[in-house]
Structures are given as C-alpha cells and as structure tokens.
Enzyme design. Sequence first.
Site, short mmCIF file in Angstrom:
data_model
loop_
_atom_site.label_atom_id
_atom_site.label_comp_id
_atom_site.label_asym_id
_atom_site.label_seq_id
_atom_site.Cartn_x
_atom_site.Cartn_y
_atom_site.Cartn_z
N ASP A 73 0.85 -0.86 0.49
CA ASP A 73 0.01 0.13 0.11
C ASP A 73 0.56 0.89 0.13
O ASP A 73 2.37 1.14 0.20
CB ASP A 73 -1.37 0.11 1.06
N ASP A 75 0.13 5.16 1.20
CA ASP A 75 -0.18 5.80 2.13
C ASP A 75 0.73 7.69 2.34
O ASP A 75 1.92 7.24 1.88
CB ASP A 75 -0.10 5.73 3.02
N ASP A 149 4.19 5.32 15.13
CA ASP A 149 5.02 3.87 16.34
C ASP A 149 6.00 4.18 16.16
O ASP A 149 6.92 4.41 17.10
CB ASP A 149 3.80 2.68 15.65
#
Length: 448
Positions: A73, A75, A149
Amino acid sequence: MIRKFISRVLRLPGKSRGAARAKIIPFAQHGIRRDELSPSALKVTTRLQEAGFDAFVVGGAVRDLLIGHEPKDFDVATNATPEEVHRLFRRSRIIGRRFRIVHVVFGRDEVIEVTTFRGDGSDLETTESGRIVSDNTYGSMAEDARRRDFTANALYYNTADETIHDYHHGVRDVEARKLVMIGPPIERYKEDPVRMLRAVRLAAKLGFSIDEATRKPIGHLAGLLKDVASARLFDEMLKMLHSGASWACLTRLRAEGLHKGLFPLLDAIIDQPGGEDFVKLALAQTDRRLMEGKGISDGFLFAALLWSNVNAEWQRRLDTGEKSIPALLDAMDTVEARLGDRLAIPRRFLATMREIWVLQPRFEIRNGSRPYRLLEQPRFRAGYDFLCLRAEVGEVPKALAEWWEHFQFADGDRRESMMVTDEPSQDPARKKRRRRRKKPAGDTPADA
C-alpha cells in the site's frame, strides 16, 4: 485557559511550534526513485502540492522500498484537512471516528489513504487506561512524526525532489533491521494496545528484531487487548494471515504472550496431535499463493486454523458411539461456542468454514450417485483442497485424495470404472434402512 486557547489556535496544519527539524536525506543516499511509487500515489501528492499543500508518501511504503520490498500500500500524509482533500478528489470519501482520514479511489480497487498531520497529542481524548478514543487534532509534520509508532514508519518521501524527511533516525533503524518505538513504549502501548500486535507482525514479516526497550513491556501489557474492539483484533489477525509470513507471525505472537488476547485457541491448535503440522502446512500454502500473486480464501484459512479442534471433538464424539455427521455438526457448534465473540469472525467466513468441514465425510463415499452430487457442490474445490491438506499430514489416506484428483477430471466412462464397489453407496451414519411393508391378509385377492 487563555494560553491553552492560543495554543489550539496556533496548532494549524503546516505550522511548527519549535519542533525538532528533520534530517533531509537526498536521493544519492537512499536511492528511491519517483517511478518506484504507485502512479496513483504520485497523482495524489502532485495534486495536493499543486494546490499549495505539503504532501508526502509516508510510512510502510518508504520503509519497504528502502529494504528492497515491493510495497503493498501507499499512504500519503499532508497538511490539508480531510475536507480540503475530499474537495480535491472526486472519487474520495472521509472515513473514521477516532481519527478521520480520506480514501482516494483509483480504478476498481486501488485506494490511497490520505491522513492529515496529527497534532502533538496534548488534547487527546483517552480512557482511564490511556487508550486514545478521539484523535482529530491536527498539527505539523514534526508533530505527526512523533505520533507515529515506530521510527521505521516515520519516514516522509517528497515526490517533488526525491528526498526523505527523517525525524527519528528511521533510516538508520531500517538499515539495522530493527523496530524501535517512538517515545516511551509503555505509554505508547497504553494509547493503542494494537501497537503490540503490529510490532510482532512487522518483525515477523520483515525479519526485523524488536528493540529490547520496545519489546520488554509487551508481555506485561497484553491484557490491554481485552479493551480493543473485536473488529480491530480480527482486522489485525487478517493482516497477519495475509503478511506472507503467517506462521512466523503466529509463533512470534505466542512467544510474546499476546495470543491469549487475540486468538485464545492458538495454544490448543498447536498442542493438538498433528495440529501444528496441519496449520503450518495450510499457512505455508497461503504464503506461497500470496507470493505468486494469487487470491486466498479467508474462510478456508480459518477453517484450517480451527480444524484440529473440530476434528478432536468430532473423534471424541465418534468414540462414544455418535453417528458421523451429527457428531461432526455438534463438534463444529462446540468449537464455535468455545471461540465466542472475542475474534468476531464474520458470518460469511463462518459459513465457508462449516461448508468445508461438513464436506469432509462425503469424500469417503466413492460409489453410487454421491460422488457426482459432490462435484456439483459450490465448495467442492475448497473442500477438496482441504482434503489434500488432511492427506498430506496423514489424517486420511493419500489414495483418497488421489482418487478425487482423477475422478473430477475423468470422462463419464472412466468415472464409472473408478467406482469403489466395496463401499456403501450412502454414508452409514445417515443411511436409513427401509423396511418393506407387509400387505394385510385381506389385501390378497381371493381368486389368484
């Protein structure tokens, strides 16, 4: 109060409040070209930049390109608000409550996820345990980087000049193949316990080690997963199964003591006689299909994960004298009830699981009309693949799987010659013996 109000007003997208500056790494040092990105991600960043906004490809895609993996993916992070992004892209939608994001759709199924830079977290709405429940405060790119994170996921790629903006030595940690938490790990896990699952999944998938300070609190905080919505846990479970390193994810999950919060039957699966071999084989085949770009069935995956428990319960009931099919159906109900609502498996997957399981005894009938009718079943192929897994681990004879391999592709005459004459034409467990009705004496003609 006045100072807090002023800080909120000044916390606008793109405005830094004296935050640390990023290390800007040029193409010559990282080697990632624009044409390695998804064309759709390039369109999104270019349109946002042309509209006067900052826009970067961010997170896992940058990390994967640095280690030579093809990203799954792409982003995008920007200082445009969700409403501003939505106005720029006709095929887009705003989703999410805890943190609103925009999905920009290309073609039939490609989605570019666009997030607005998050603020420093001073105004977050949290529970008593520290878990974030609302996170729609926006800020600068530096603040956004602090909110991510792991350092490996806090990398921002500028498609305009092919530079990487690195606030937390993420490139260094990626090169060392190490996951390092940004900020105090205990606090960050309390904000979002799913980060513990993500650490395990990424480490197993990428072959990274987990920094000791990042890893150490995981076992002690595993209980926080009980407060996470079942849908989020199931979504994380699917990501592990779709990671291409599913067995490594499950074993790492167990090693860190997290399986009890996510998948309570994992211990039982692995501890069942032959259960580990069966699950390992099923997941290895899944990983191989993903590497080859083929589709996978989530219903089939969960059928494989739970089969050892269903089969053990089935055999236990058979040993007490129950009939085969009713015993299997009861075993399925027992295992599903034991699983409960914790994993929240969607009904469509549950239906597929049950259909695959209930076909298994039917493969043992190889004469009469039963084999022909079995071929017409919508789940025949999935049931047959499941039978092959069982044969591979010695649960059923390999000859049975081979017979069905030939039978399904044989012509009519060949199929007739393959019938096994020493087998009953019906499942003995379901066969109903018919008795001939005796005609009353008065029904016999007087003049025969």
